[in-house]
Design an enzyme around this catalytic site. Structure first.
Site, short mmCIF file in Angstrom:
data_model
loop_
_atom_site.label_atom_id
_atom_site.label_comp_id
_atom_site.label_asym_id
_atom_site.label_seq_id
_atom_site.Cartn_x
_atom_site.Cartn_y
_atom_site.Cartn_z
N LYS A 20 0.83 -1.20 0.00
CA LYS A 20 0.00 0.00 0.00
C LYS A 20 0.87 1.26 0.00
O LYS A 20 2.09 1.17 0.22
CB LYS A 20 -0.95 -0.05 1.21
CG LYS A 20 -1.96 -1.22 1.13
CD LYS A 20 -2.81 -1.32 2.40
CE LYS A 20 -3.86 -2.42 2.29
NZ LYS A 20 -4.64 -2.55 3.57
N TYR A 60 -12.21 -3.27 -3.11
CA TYR A 60 -12.77 -3.40 -1.76
C TYR A 60 -14.31 -3.38 -1.76
O TYR A 60 -14.92 -2.99 -0.77
CB TYR A 60 -12.23 -2.29 -0.85
CG TYR A 60 -10.81 -2.54 -0.38
CD1 TYR A 60 -10.49 -3.67 0.37
CD2 TYR A 60 -9.79 -1.63 -0.65
CE1 TYR A 60 -9.20 -3.91 0.82
CE2 TYR A 60 -8.48 -1.86 -0.20
CZ TYR A 60 -8.20 -3.01 0.53
OH TYR A 60 -6.92 -3.23 0.98
N ASN A 123 -1.78 -0.08 7.32
CA ASN A 123 -1.24 -1.41 7.63
C ASN A 123 -0.39 -2.02 6.50
O ASN A 123 -0.23 -3.23 6.42
CB ASN A 123 -2.34 -2.36 8.11
CG ASN A 123 -3.39 -2.63 7.05
OD1 ASN A 123 -3.30 -2.11 5.93
ND2 ASN A 123 -4.37 -3.44 7.38
N HIS A 126 -1.59 -5.50 1.44
CA HIS A 126 -2.81 -6.28 1.22
C HIS A 126 -2.45 -7.69 0.76
O HIS A 126 -1.50 -7.87 0.02
CB HIS A 126 -3.68 -5.63 0.14
CG HIS A 126 -4.74 -6.57 -0.40
ND1 HIS A 126 -5.94 -6.76 0.25
CD2 HIS A 126 -4.75 -7.40 -1.48
CE1 HIS A 126 -6.65 -7.66 -0.43
NE2 HIS A 126 -5.95 -8.06 -1.47
N GLU A 137 -8.97 -10.57 -7.86
CA GLU A 137 -8.12 -9.38 -7.71
C GLU A 137 -7.03 -9.33 -8.78
O GLU A 137 -6.69 -8.26 -9.29
CB GLU A 137 -7.52 -9.35 -6.29
CG GLU A 137 -8.59 -9.13 -5.22
CD GLU A 137 -8.12 -9.43 -3.80
OE1 GLU A 137 -6.93 -9.78 -3.62
OE2 GLU A 137 -8.94 -9.31 -2.88
N1 UDP Z 1 -9.46 -1.36 7.59
C1 UDP Z 1 -9.52 -0.18 8.32
N2 UDP Z 1 -10.18 -0.19 9.51
C2 UDP Z 1 -10.77 -1.31 10.01
C3 UDP Z 1 -10.72 -2.49 9.26
C4 UDP Z 1 -10.05 -2.48 8.04
O1 UDP Z 1 -8.98 0.83 7.91
O2 UDP Z 1 -11.34 -1.25 11.10
C5 UDP Z 1 -8.75 -1.36 6.30
C6 UDP Z 1 -7.36 -1.97 6.44
O3 UDP Z 1 -6.45 -1.24 5.62
C7 UDP Z 1 -7.58 -3.37 5.90
C8 UDP Z 1 -8.60 -3.13 4.80
O4 UDP Z 1 -9.45 -2.12 5.34
O5 UDP Z 1 -6.36 -3.95 5.43
C9 UDP Z 1 -9.42 -4.33 4.39
O6 UDP Z 1 -10.06 -4.86 5.52
P1 UDP Z 1 -10.10 -6.43 5.77
O7 UDP Z 1 -11.01 -6.68 6.89
O8 UDP Z 1 -10.38 -7.12 4.46
O9 UDP Z 1 -8.60 -6.75 6.28
P2 UDP Z 1 -7.35 -7.49 5.61
O10 UDP Z 1 -7.87 -8.65 4.81
O11 UDP Z 1 -6.63 -6.48 4.76
O12 UDP Z 1 -6.50 -7.91 6.78
#
Ligand code: UDP
Length: 160
Positions: A20, A60, A123, A126, A137
């Protein structure tokens, strides 16, 4: 009866891994690629690009109703990202382990998010959450000619 060890054959999968904008800005591209290379997976596609808003939204789409969705899309388009396709047995679940929990504060040390992050909204990386989403994707972010068919010569030393 004798106990035997045997290789449990894992399906060969492909994961869409994306560094990211914060990961790119912080200079973590090399470190992150190294972790996937050292684990043994094969890199099949790689590019640096500015994500268009429409693609970030589509990527997303499952999270559309979440309160953090608008900020998430802004975050993904806030700078260049590095998109990759990594292939190998069980790569989907394994990549998720290498990446660590969504909230970096909950991510184990030794994982990418555990080592390099503090907040879910920053974070770093992805990784696809299922083989189906992996293929979805990859089709979204890569054109056909951008993926390369090749075999790592070291493969027999990594995969039986
Ligand atoms: N995210 C966020 N706040 C939250 C949960 C998710 O900003 O409370 C963002 C974070 O960058 C995350 C992305 O949304 O990586 C996608 O969420 P997902 O639950 O799919 O998590 P991942 O699969 O990336 O761990």
């Amino acid at each position: 009866s004798s106990s035997r060890f045997f290789a449990v054959t894992q399906a060969v999968e492909r994961s869409y891994i994306m560094i990211k904008p914060d990961g790119v800005q912080r200079g973590l591209v090399g470190e992150i690629i190294t972790r996937f290379e050292q684990k043994g997976f094969s890199l099949k596609g790689l590019k640096l690009f500015q994500a268009p808003k429409e693609l970030a939204e589509e990527h997303y789409t499952e999270l559309q109703e979440k309160p953090f969705y608008p900020e998430l899309v802004k975050y993904i388009v806030s700078g260049p990202v590095v998109g990759m396709v990594w292939e190998g047995p069980g790569v989907i679940a394994s990549a998720r382990k290498l990446i660590g929990a969504t909230n970096p504060l909950n991510a184990e040390p030794g994982t990418i998010r555990g080592d390099f992050g503090i907040q879910s909204g920053r974070n770093v990386i992805h990784g696809s959450d299922s083989p189906e989403n992996g293929e979805r994707e990859i089709a979204l972010w890569f054109k056909e000619g951008e993926l390369v068919e090749w075999t790592r010569t070291i493969k027999p030393w990594i995969i039986e």
